[in-house]
Write a protein that holds these residues in place. Structure first.
Motif, PDB file in Angstrom:
ATOM      1  N   VAL A  71       0.728  -1.209  -0.115  1.00 16.60           N
ATOM      2  CA  VAL A  71      -0.212   0.251  -0.006  1.00 16.60           C
ATOM      3  C   VAL A  71       1.014   1.189   0.064  1.00 16.60           C
ATOM      4  O   VAL A  71       1.674   1.298   0.805  1.00 16.60           O
ATOM      5  CB  VAL A  71      -0.934   0.063   1.307  1.00 16.60           C
ATOM      6  CG1 VAL A  71      -1.906   1.475   1.123  1.00 16.60           C
ATOM      7  CG2 VAL A  71      -1.612  -1.225   1.417  1.00 16.60           C
ATOM      8  N   PHE A  72       0.607   2.204  -0.852  1.00 17.28           N
ATOM      9  CA  PHE A  72       1.574   3.246  -0.995  1.00 17.28           C
ATOM     10  C   PHE A  72       0.632   4.657  -1.377  1.00 17.28           C
ATOM     11  O   PHE A  72      -0.750   4.513  -1.819  1.00 17.28           O
ATOM     12  CB  PHE A  72       2.465   3.279  -1.862  1.00 17.28           C
ATOM     13  CG  PHE A  72       2.203   2.834  -3.480  1.00 17.28           C
ATOM     14  CD1 PHE A  72       1.726   1.517  -3.687  1.00 17.28           C
ATOM     15  CD2 PHE A  72       1.994   3.566  -4.394  1.00 17.28           C
ATOM     16  CE1 PHE A  72       1.268   1.054  -4.842  1.00 17.28           C
ATOM     17  CE2 PHE A  72       1.799   3.377  -5.666  1.00 17.28           C
ATOM     18  CZ  PHE A  72       1.153   1.907  -5.995  1.00 17.28           C
ATOM     19  N   GLU A  73       0.959   5.742  -1.285  1.00 18.75           N
ATOM     20  CA  GLU A  73       0.307   7.063  -1.464  1.00 18.75           C
ATOM     21  C   GLU A  73       0.370   7.077  -2.977  1.00 18.75           C
ATOM     22  O   GLU A  73       1.443   7.074  -3.832  1.00 18.75           O
ATOM     23  CB  GLU A  73       1.189   8.241  -0.960  1.00 18.75           C
ATOM     24  CG  GLU A  73       1.386   8.428   0.458  1.00 18.75           C
ATOM     25  CD  GLU A  73       0.435   9.060   1.077  1.00 18.75           C
ATOM     26  OE1 GLU A  73      -0.783   9.489   0.554  1.00 18.75           O
ATOM     27  OE2 GLU A  73       0.379   9.576   2.252  1.00 18.75           O
TER      28      GLU A  73
ATOM     29  N   HIS B 143      -5.390   9.231  -0.235  1.00 21.99           N
ATOM     30  CA  HIS B 143      -5.586   8.770  -1.396  1.00 21.99           C
ATOM     31  C   HIS B 143      -4.314   7.523  -1.472  1.00 21.99           C
ATOM     32  O   HIS B 143      -3.274   7.944  -1.849  1.00 21.99           O
ATOM     33  CB  HIS B 143      -5.519   9.510  -2.495  1.00 21.99           C
ATOM     34  CG  HIS B 143      -5.902   8.942  -3.974  1.00 21.99           C
ATOM     35  ND1 HIS B 143      -5.878   9.534  -4.985  1.00 21.99           N
ATOM     36  CD2 HIS B 143      -5.977   7.650  -4.468  1.00 21.99           C
ATOM     37  CE1 HIS B 143      -6.200   8.590  -5.984  1.00 21.99           C
ATOM     38  NE2 HIS B 143      -6.218   7.422  -5.628  1.00 21.99           N
ATOM     39  N   TYR B 144      -4.768   6.017  -0.991  1.00 21.78           N
ATOM     40  CA  TYR B 144      -3.924   5.231  -1.133  1.00 21.78           C
ATOM     41  C   TYR B 144      -4.205   4.228  -2.424  1.00 21.78           C
ATOM     42  O   TYR B 144      -5.371   4.215  -2.861  1.00 21.78           O
ATOM     43  CB  TYR B 144      -3.675   4.218   0.243  1.00 21.78           C
ATOM     44  CG  TYR B 144      -3.810   5.057   1.583  1.00 21.78           C
ATOM     45  CD1 TYR B 144      -3.000   6.160   1.766  1.00 21.78           C
ATOM     46  CD2 TYR B 144      -4.367   4.569   2.613  1.00 21.78           C
ATOM     47  CE1 TYR B 144      -2.712   6.670   2.823  1.00 21.78           C
ATOM     48  CE2 TYR B 144      -4.229   5.194   4.011  1.00 21.78           C
ATOM     49  CZ  TYR B 144      -3.444   6.419   3.899  1.00 21.78           C
ATOM     50  OH  TYR B 144      -3.332   6.914   5.202  1.00 21.78           O
TER      51      TYR B 144
ATOM     52  N   ILE C 263      -3.434  -4.471 -11.207  1.00 22.99           N
ATOM     53  CA  ILE C 263      -4.719  -4.233 -10.548  1.00 22.99           C
ATOM     54  C   ILE C 263      -4.400  -3.375  -9.195  1.00 22.99           C
ATOM     55  O   ILE C 263      -3.299  -3.630  -8.599  1.00 22.99           O
ATOM     56  CB  ILE C 263      -5.561  -5.550 -10.127  1.00 22.99           C
ATOM     57  CG1 ILE C 263      -6.833  -5.350  -9.841  1.00 22.99           C
ATOM     58  CG2 ILE C 263      -4.653  -6.319  -9.123  1.00 22.99           C
ATOM     59  CD1 ILE C 263      -7.671  -6.573  -9.621  1.00 22.99           C
ATOM     60  N   HIS C 264      -5.184  -2.464  -8.911  1.00 24.37           N
ATOM     61  CA  HIS C 264      -4.918  -1.524  -7.779  1.00 24.37           C
ATOM     62  C   HIS C 264      -6.418  -1.146  -7.060  1.00 24.37           C
ATOM     63  O   HIS C 264      -7.393  -0.981  -8.080  1.00 24.37           O
ATOM     64  CB  HIS C 264      -4.215  -0.670  -8.037  1.00 24.37           C
ATOM     65  CG  HIS C 264      -4.434   0.430  -9.267  1.00 24.37           C
ATOM     66  ND1 HIS C 264      -4.273   0.000 -10.480  1.00 24.37           N
ATOM     67  CD2 HIS C 264      -5.011   1.485  -9.363  1.00 24.37           C
ATOM     68  CE1 HIS C 264      -4.562   0.704 -11.477  1.00 24.37           C
ATOM     69  NE2 HIS C 264      -5.232   1.781 -10.752  1.00 24.37           N
ATOM     70  N   PHE C 265      -6.460  -0.850  -5.907  1.00 24.30           N
ATOM     71  CA  PHE C 265      -7.697  -0.685  -5.379  1.00 24.30           C
ATOM     72  C   PHE C 265      -7.365   0.930  -4.751  1.00 24.30           C
ATOM     73  O   PHE C 265      -6.448   0.960  -3.992  1.00 24.30           O
ATOM     74  CB  PHE C 265      -8.277  -1.265  -4.191  1.00 24.30           C
ATOM     75  CG  PHE C 265      -8.513  -3.030  -4.936  1.00 24.30           C
ATOM     76  CD1 PHE C 265      -9.593  -2.983  -5.072  1.00 24.30           C
ATOM     77  CD2 PHE C 265      -7.592  -3.751  -5.114  1.00 24.30           C
ATOM     78  CE1 PHE C 265     -10.032  -4.230  -5.878  1.00 24.30           C
ATOM     79  CE2 PHE C 265      -7.643  -4.813  -5.704  1.00 24.30           C
ATOM     80  CZ  PHE C 265      -9.248  -5.279  -6.200  1.00 24.30           C
ATOM     81  N   HIS C 266      -7.866   1.892  -5.362  1.00 27.31           N
ATOM     82  CA  HIS C 266      -7.993   3.264  -4.932  1.00 27.31           C
ATOM     83  C   HIS C 266      -8.754   3.523  -3.274  1.00 27.31           C
ATOM     84  O   HIS C 266      -9.706   2.987  -3.247  1.00 27.31           O
ATOM     85  CB  HIS C 266      -8.755   4.142  -5.706  1.00 27.31           C
ATOM     86  CG  HIS C 266      -7.924   4.338  -7.148  1.00 27.31           C
ATOM     87  ND1 HIS C 266      -6.883   5.441  -7.402  1.00 27.31           N
ATOM     88  CD2 HIS C 266      -8.120   3.610  -7.991  1.00 27.31           C
ATOM     89  CE1 HIS C 266      -6.624   5.295  -8.655  1.00 27.31           C
ATOM     90  NE2 HIS C 266      -7.312   4.213  -9.148  1.00 27.31           N
ATOM     91  N   LEU C 267      -8.054   3.975  -2.178  1.00 27.35           N
ATOM     92  CA  LEU C 267      -8.729   3.863  -1.057  1.00 27.35           C
ATOM     93  C   LEU C 267      -8.413   5.618  -0.831  1.00 27.35           C
ATOM     94  O   LEU C 267      -7.469   6.143  -0.755  1.00 27.35           O
ATOM     95  CB  LEU C 267      -7.854   3.318  -0.146  1.00 27.35           C
ATOM     96  CG  LEU C 267      -8.146   3.618   1.541  1.00 27.35           C
ATOM     97  CD1 LEU C 267      -9.861   3.205   1.618  1.00 27.35           C
ATOM     98  CD2 LEU C 267      -7.603   2.584   2.745  1.00 27.35           C
ATOM     99  N   LEU C 268     -10.258   5.983  -0.999  1.00 33.44           N
ATOM    100  CA  LEU C 268     -10.133   7.420  -0.753  1.00 33.44           C
ATOM    101  C   LEU C 268     -11.204   7.949   0.367  1.00 33.44           C
ATOM    102  O   LEU C 268     -11.855   7.503   0.787  1.00 33.44           O
ATOM    103  CB  LEU C 268     -10.882   7.941  -2.288  1.00 33.44           C
ATOM    104  CG  LEU C 268     -10.307   7.593  -3.347  1.00 33.44           C
ATOM    105  CD1 LEU C 268     -11.320   7.367  -4.621  1.00 33.44           C
ATOM    106  CD2 LEU C 268      -9.013   8.583  -3.801  1.00 33.44           C
ATOM    107  N   ALA C 269     -10.470   8.835   0.946  1.00 33.56           N
ATOM    108  CA  ALA C 269     -11.131   9.307   2.134  1.00 33.56           C
ATOM    109  C   ALA C 269     -10.855  10.971   2.520  1.00 33.56           C
ATOM    110  O   ALA C 269      -9.841  11.350   1.998  1.00 33.56           O
ATOM    111  CB  ALA C 269     -10.820   8.647   3.263  1.00 33.56           C
TER     112      ALA C 269
END
Ligand code: AMP
Ligand code: ZN
Length: 113
Positions: free
Chosen positions: A27-29, A38-39, A98-104
Protein backbone atom coordinates in the motif's frame (compact mmCIF):
# COMPACT_ATOMS: atom_id res chain seq x y z
CA UNK A 1 6.17 -8.26 -16.42
CA UNK A 2 9.38 -6.18 -16.29
CA UNK A 3 7.70 -3.13 -17.75
CA UNK A 4 4.98 -2.89 -15.13
CA UNK A 5 5.20 0.32 -13.10
CA UNK A 6 3.60 -1.13 -9.98
CA UNK A 7 5.73 -4.31 -10.10
CA UNK A 8 8.73 -1.96 -10.10
CA UNK A 9 7.30 -0.09 -7.10
CA UNK A 10 6.83 -3.40 -5.25
CA UNK A 11 10.46 -4.31 -5.98
CA UNK A 12 11.68 -0.88 -4.85
CA UNK A 13 13.01 -0.02 -8.31
CA UNK A 14 10.75 3.04 -8.39
CA UNK A 15 10.30 5.02 -5.16
CA UNK A 16 6.99 5.22 -3.37
CA UNK A 17 5.66 6.40 -0.03
CA UNK A 18 4.84 3.15 1.72
CA UNK A 19 1.83 3.00 4.01
CA UNK A 20 1.71 -0.77 4.66
CA UNK A 21 3.34 -3.97 3.44
CA UNK A 22 3.01 -7.67 4.14
CA UNK A 23 3.84 -10.87 2.25
CA UNK A 24 1.23 -10.39 -0.45
CA UNK A 25 0.03 -6.78 -0.34
CA UNK A 26 1.66 -3.36 -0.75
CA UNK A 27 0.00 0.00 0.00
CA UNK A 28 1.41 3.38 -0.98
CA UNK A 29 0.42 6.99 -1.52
CA UNK A 30 -1.03 7.90 -4.91
CA UNK A 31 1.36 10.33 -6.59
CA UNK A 32 -1.54 12.51 -7.76
CA UNK A 33 -4.02 12.39 -4.86
CA UNK A 34 -7.66 13.24 -5.49
CA UNK A 35 -8.60 13.24 -1.80
CA UNK A 36 -6.74 14.06 1.45
CA UNK A 37 -6.29 10.30 1.90
CA UNK A 38 -5.57 8.53 -1.38
CA UNK A 39 -3.79 5.19 -1.08
CA UNK A 40 -3.23 2.56 -3.73
CA UNK A 41 -3.65 -0.99 -2.45
CA UNK A 42 -2.07 -3.60 -4.71
CA UNK A 43 -1.19 -7.29 -4.69
CA UNK A 44 2.54 -7.95 -4.96
CA UNK A 45 1.79 -10.53 -7.64
CA UNK A 46 1.03 -9.13 -11.07
CA UNK A 47 -2.67 -9.25 -11.97
CA UNK A 48 -3.50 -6.84 -14.79
CA UNK A 49 -7.06 -5.97 -13.96
CA UNK A 50 -10.20 -6.90 -12.14
CA UNK A 51 -11.58 -9.24 -14.78
CA UNK A 52 -8.53 -11.49 -14.30
CA UNK A 53 -9.64 -12.41 -10.80
CA UNK A 54 -10.50 -16.09 -10.56
CA UNK A 55 -10.25 -18.98 -8.11
CA UNK A 56 -6.47 -19.09 -8.51
CA UNK A 57 -5.86 -15.56 -7.23
CA UNK A 58 -8.96 -14.41 -5.37
CA UNK A 59 -7.43 -15.12 -1.95
CA UNK A 60 -5.12 -12.14 -2.33
CA UNK A 61 -8.08 -9.92 -3.25
CA UNK A 62 -9.93 -11.02 -0.15
CA UNK A 63 -6.80 -10.27 1.87
CA UNK A 64 -6.64 -6.82 0.26
CA UNK A 65 -10.06 -6.06 1.73
CA UNK A 66 -8.91 -7.21 5.16
CA UNK A 67 -5.96 -4.82 4.85
CA UNK A 68 -8.28 -2.00 3.78
CA UNK A 69 -10.53 -2.57 6.81
CA UNK A 70 -7.50 -2.60 9.11
CA UNK A 71 -6.04 0.57 7.59
CA UNK A 72 -9.40 2.35 7.76
CA UNK A 73 -9.46 1.72 11.52
CA UNK A 74 -5.80 2.59 12.05
CA UNK A 75 -6.00 5.79 10.01
CA UNK A 76 -9.27 6.90 11.61
CA UNK A 77 -11.35 6.91 8.43
CA UNK A 78 -14.51 6.54 10.50
CA UNK A 79 -16.36 9.32 8.66
CA UNK A 80 -16.35 7.17 5.54
CA UNK A 81 -14.16 6.08 2.70
CA UNK A 82 -14.44 4.72 -0.82
CA UNK A 83 -12.66 1.84 -2.59
CA UNK A 84 -12.44 2.00 -6.39
CA UNK A 85 -10.87 -0.32 -8.94
CA UNK A 86 -11.07 0.93 -12.51
CA UNK A 87 -11.12 -1.98 -14.97
CA UNK A 88 -10.15 -1.15 -18.53
CA UNK A 89 -9.31 2.06 -20.34
CA UNK A 90 -12.84 3.38 -20.72
CA UNK A 91 -13.33 3.02 -16.97
CA UNK A 92 -10.21 5.12 -16.40
CA UNK A 93 -7.59 2.43 -15.76
CA UNK A 94 -4.17 3.82 -16.66
CA UNK A 95 -1.87 1.36 -14.86
CA UNK A 96 -2.45 -2.27 -15.79
CA UNK A 97 -1.52 -3.85 -12.47
CA UNK A 98 -4.71 -4.23 -10.48
CA UNK A 99 -5.08 -1.63 -7.76
CA UNK A 100 -7.70 -0.43 -5.33
CA UNK A 101 -7.91 3.30 -4.70
CA UNK A 102 -8.70 4.01 -1.04
CA UNK A 103 -10.16 7.51 -0.85
CA UNK A 104 -11.18 9.49 2.22
CA UNK A 105 -11.00 12.84 3.95
CA UNK A 106 -13.56 14.78 1.95
CA UNK A 107 -17.20 14.33 0.95
CA UNK A 108 -17.31 11.85 -1.95
CA UNK A 109 -20.11 12.47 -4.43
CA UNK A 110 -22.22 9.56 -5.60
CA UNK A 111 -22.87 8.38 -8.25
CA UNK A 112 -19.30 8.83 -9.42
CA UNK A 113 -18.83 10.15 -12.98
P1 AMP B 1 -5.92 4.24 -12.54
O1 AMP B 1 -6.01 5.48 -13.40
O2 AMP B 1 -7.19 3.82 -11.88
O3 AMP B 1 -5.24 3.12 -13.30
O4 AMP B 1 -4.97 4.64 -11.32
C1 AMP B 1 -3.58 4.73 -11.45
C2 AMP B 1 -3.13 5.62 -10.34
O5 AMP B 1 -1.73 5.47 -10.22
C3 AMP B 1 -3.40 7.12 -10.60
O6 AMP B 1 -4.24 7.63 -9.57
C4 AMP B 1 -2.00 7.74 -10.58
O7 AMP B 1 -1.96 9.00 -9.94
C5 AMP B 1 -1.20 6.69 -9.80
N1 AMP B 1 0.22 6.65 -10.09
C6 AMP B 1 0.82 6.64 -11.31
N2 AMP B 1 2.15 6.56 -11.18
C7 AMP B 1 2.41 6.51 -9.85
C8 AMP B 1 3.59 6.43 -9.06
N3 AMP B 1 4.82 6.37 -9.62
N4 AMP B 1 3.47 6.44 -7.71
C9 AMP B 1 2.26 6.51 -7.14
N5 AMP B 1 1.11 6.56 -7.82
C10 AMP B 1 1.17 6.57 -9.15
ZN1 ZN C 1 2.69 -5.50 -12.27
Amino acid sequence: MNDCLFCKIVKGEIPSTKIYEDETVYVFEDINPTAPTHYLVIPKQHISKLDEIDASNSAVISHIYEVIAKLAKEKGLDEGFRVVSNCGESAGQSVFHIHFHLLAGRPLAWPAG
